[in-house]
Structures are given as C-alpha cells and as structure tokens.
Design a protein around this motif. Structure first.
Motif, PDB file in Angstrom:
ATOM      1  N   THR A 183       0.871  -1.173   0.000  1.00 50.22           N
ATOM      2  CA  THR A 183       0.000   0.000   0.000  1.00 50.22           C
ATOM      3  C   THR A 183       0.907   1.221   0.000  1.00 50.22           C
ATOM      4  O   THR A 183       1.987   1.203   0.596  1.00 50.22           O
TER       5      THR A 183
ATOM      6  N   ASN B  22      -3.835   0.422  -3.048  1.00 53.12           N
ATOM      7  CA  ASN B  22      -3.754  -0.871  -2.380  1.00 53.12           C
ATOM      8  C   ASN B  22      -3.712  -2.044  -3.347  1.00 53.12           C
ATOM      9  O   ASN B  22      -4.350  -2.022  -4.401  1.00 53.12           O
TER      10      ASN B  22
ATOM     11  N   TYR C 253     -11.376   4.729  -0.728  1.00 53.72           N
ATOM     12  CA  TYR C 253     -10.905   4.184   0.546  1.00 53.72           C
ATOM     13  C   TYR C 253     -10.107   5.229   1.323  1.00 53.72           C
ATOM     14  O   TYR C 253      -9.223   5.896   0.767  1.00 53.72           O
TER      15      TYR C 253
ATOM     16  N   ASP D 157     -12.954   2.474   5.225  1.00 56.42           N
ATOM     17  CA  ASP D 157     -11.596   2.479   5.753  1.00 56.42           C
ATOM     18  C   ASP D 157     -10.593   2.305   4.616  1.00 56.42           C
ATOM     19  O   ASP D 157     -10.889   1.702   3.579  1.00 56.42           O
TER      20      ASP D 157
ATOM     21  N   GLY E  91      -6.540   1.277   3.165  1.00 59.21           N
ATOM     22  CA  GLY E  91      -5.767   0.045   3.091  1.00 59.21           C
ATOM     23  C   GLY E  91      -4.356   0.142   3.620  1.00 59.21           C
ATOM     24  O   GLY E  91      -3.562  -0.774   3.390  1.00 59.21           O
TER      25      GLY E  91
ATOM     26  N   LEU F 217      -8.235  -5.243   4.188  1.00 62.49           N
ATOM     27  CA  LEU F 217      -9.108  -4.239   3.591  1.00 62.49           C
ATOM     28  C   LEU F 217     -10.390  -4.899   3.105  1.00 62.49           C
ATOM     29  O   LEU F 217     -10.356  -5.909   2.389  1.00 62.49           O
TER      30      LEU F 217
END
Length: 380
Positions: A35, A61, A117, A126, A128, A133
């Motif tokens: 990430t 991610n 995200y 949320d 990553g 995730l």
C-alpha cells in the motif's frame, strides 16, 4: 489488525484496530501486500481536509484475496489483485458509462458522487494502509494480477497514480507526436510524463523545482523544467520556438505554490493557459476542493479559483477535470507492465514496513531529497 490512523494535522500513528471483515454478500477481504503513500494523502495529513480523526488512511492498495461474501462469483480466495481507489457499484448510470470515479450509489455524503478508501468526503470506507481491507462490489472492482511477486512495485501503481497520470493525458487530448507540458513532478506528474511517452509524445516537459524529481523526469526521456530557476512558461515557449505545448497536464492541485513556498491556487492553471498553444488541451488531475478554510484567499476558501479564464477562452483551449475512473485504464496498463513496455516503479524511492509509516509521511510531506514515492509492506 494494525492500521495507520489519522489523529490530526501532522499526526498519524499505527494502531491496533478491529479487523476488517465481510459485511455484505458482494464484499471481498484482501490481505494487503503493498500500500502506498499518495501525494493526495498529504492534503489530509496537513489538516487541509475534513477527514475525521480515527480514519484509517490509504487508497493505493493491492494484495491477496483472503475471503469473499456469498454473492462474489468471479473473484476467489488466493487471487492476487489490484484495488482501484474508486469504489463503484457497477450498475448506476455513471458506472455503466465508464465513469466509476463518480458512482451514484456508494457514497452517502450529501452532494458527492463517487467514493474511495480512507479519504475525506469519499464515504465511510476504511483505507488500506492496514493489514486487511474490505472491498465492496468485489467482482466489479477488483483487477486480477498474475500470481507471485513479480512486478509488485509496478502493479502497486495501478490502483491510482498510473491510471491517473494516463487520465491526465487523456483529458488533455494528447495525440501521437504532441509536445506535452506536465506541471508537477510528484508521482502523478511523473507517471503522466511516462504515460505521454507511451502514447507517442514527441517531447515532454516536466515542471518542478525539486532536483530529485527533475532527475527522474530526465531518466524517462522528459525535459526537466526548474521553475525556481526561471519562469517555466518562458522556458517552454523558448524551447518550442514560441509555439507552446500542444497540451498540458495539471498534476499539482489546490496547494500550488511559488518557489518561496507562498500558495497561489491559480498558479499552475495560469501557467498552463500560457504554456499551451491556441486550441490546445489541458487535463487537470491535481486535486481541487469545494472548501479549503486554510486557503490563501477568500475565494479559494470556498473553491473559487480565479485563474485566467479570459485568455483560456480567447485561445480556444479546452479542459478536462476530475478524479480518474481507474477501471477505464487499469487492465491495459497492467498488460503494458507485463509486456515490459511500462515501468511505473521507476519512481519508487522507499519501501517500508507499516510500523514505519509515520516516518514515511513526515519525510514525504517535507519533500525531503530522494523521497519520491513510499511503499508500505504491512506483512513485513
């Protein structure tokens, strides 16, 4: 699980938080292998957004699918995948038209189409920069990658900045043989330059003032333009015998500043209007926002950027804007990587564990020499 959490301006930390999990039948759970810290994450890091304290950051991610909901039929556990930063339903009008960055269904934030995200105003999802995730609408959103670890540092660019750089050239209307001016030598600007070369540009200028970024631009065949040494517009006009570039890419955004560090949110737009020839195109992929309370002037605090629209109009130029619909480009760019034609990993400077992410944010935000792109490995 461990995750990188936003606490406030210039304050992020790695915390133990509840594991991401399957919540809907069409979800997948991805164990993150790589990430990245994105330049647009720095707007939040510096307190220049409405991101809430406690948000898990990270929208670039990739990883391995660990589990799927009962409604997922294409993606399966064990698949290696790239996760586009856009979260899209796949069936609304915008998704069906290929504009997945502006999905009409996935973001409950009033007045905002599109979700992502770990990002301000882009929905309750949320990020990553974590060990796990949750990916909604997994069959539609996830891009399958070859198994193994090959091209890891190239494939990790497919979630955002490589497609975004390509999108900038697309919005600008670049054609083979064009001269292209890219303002901003950060990761997106460098990959816009890389994309321009791949698309057959005759010449590419990259405007920045950081020596490490300009050196990377030169390494991929672009012409570096140091805006702290002289007016970048004059440098481009001189190099093109007064004609200007055929098109240009804005890869800076609303925190544009002069060599002294003073912010001028209209600066890059004005320079592009001057540097691009009459009837040329401008693609804007640098981030601009409707509200910026810390802006340099009253209009910009409310998203009103007073660039030289009169000259823009009189030159018959055209402009395309907006976040990149990653799914429009990522499969083709993946295959260019596999074929050895695209190598977006050239800009990677640091590979760090997730525990070291706060240090990565500090150095990247300060534009410290050599900190051009930071990759995080939650599993290391």
């Amino acid at each position: 699980m461990k995750a990188l959490v936003y606490n406030g301006p210039y304050d992020v930390s790695v915390e133990t938080v509840p594991d991401a999990r399957i919540e809907q039948p069409n979800d997948a759970l991805v164990r993150i292998t790589t990430t990245n810290i994105c330049g647009s994450d720095l707007h939040m890091y510096e307190g220049r957004s409405t991101v809430e304290s406690g948000k898990i950051l990270g929208h670039e991610n990739m990883g391995i699918v660990e589990d799927t909901g009962p409604g997922v039929t294409r993606i399966k556990p064990g698949d290696r995948v790239s996760v586009p930063f856009n979260i899209a339903c796949g069936s609304c009008r915008n998704c069906l038209d290929g504009w997945t960055a502006f999905c009409l269904r996935v973001n409950p934030t009033e007045g905002v189409d599109g979700a992502a995200y770990g990002y301000a105003n882009m929905g309750p999802y949320d990020g990553g920069q974590a060990e796990l995730l949750r990916v909604p609408h997994a069959d539609f959103n996830l891009l399958e990658l070859p198994q193994g670890r090959e091209h890891e540092n190239d494939f990790t660019m497919l979630s955002d900045i490589f497609p975004t750089g390509w999108h900038g050239t697309e919005l600008a209307g670049q054609r083979a043989g064009d001269t292209v001016a890219v303002f901003g030598g950060g990761p997106v600007g460098l990959l816009a330059a890389h994309s321009a070369v791949l698309r057959g540009a005759a010449r590419v200028f990259v405007v920045d003032k950081e020596a490490d970024r300009l050196a990377l631009a030169e390494s991929i065949g672009a012409t570096p333009v140091d805006f702290s040494a002289a007016d970048p517009v004059e440098q481009i006009l001189d190099a093109t015998h007064g004609r200007g570039a055929d098109c240009g890419v804005e890869a800076v955004g609303y925190q544009a500043h002069d060599p002294s560090g003073t912010e001028h949110p209209e600066l890059v737009l004005d320079n592009l209007v001057k540097a691009v020839r009459t009837t040329g195109g401008i693609g804007v992929v640098g981030v601009y926002v409707p509200e910026d309370p810390e802006a340099a002037d009253e209009g910009a605090k409310h998203g009103r950027i007073g660039f030289d629209y009169g000259t823009f109009f009189s030159k018959g130029q055209h402009m395309g804007t907006g976040q990149c619909p990653v799914l429009r480009y990522n499969r083709g760019l993946r295959d260019l990587i596999i074929a050895g034609r695209a190598t977006p990993s050239f800009l990677v400077s640091h590979e760090m564990s997730l525990d070291d992410a706060p240090e990565g944010y500090r150095h990247f935000d300060k534009r410290d020499d050599g900190w051009t792109k930071v990759l995080l490995r939650p599993g290391s």
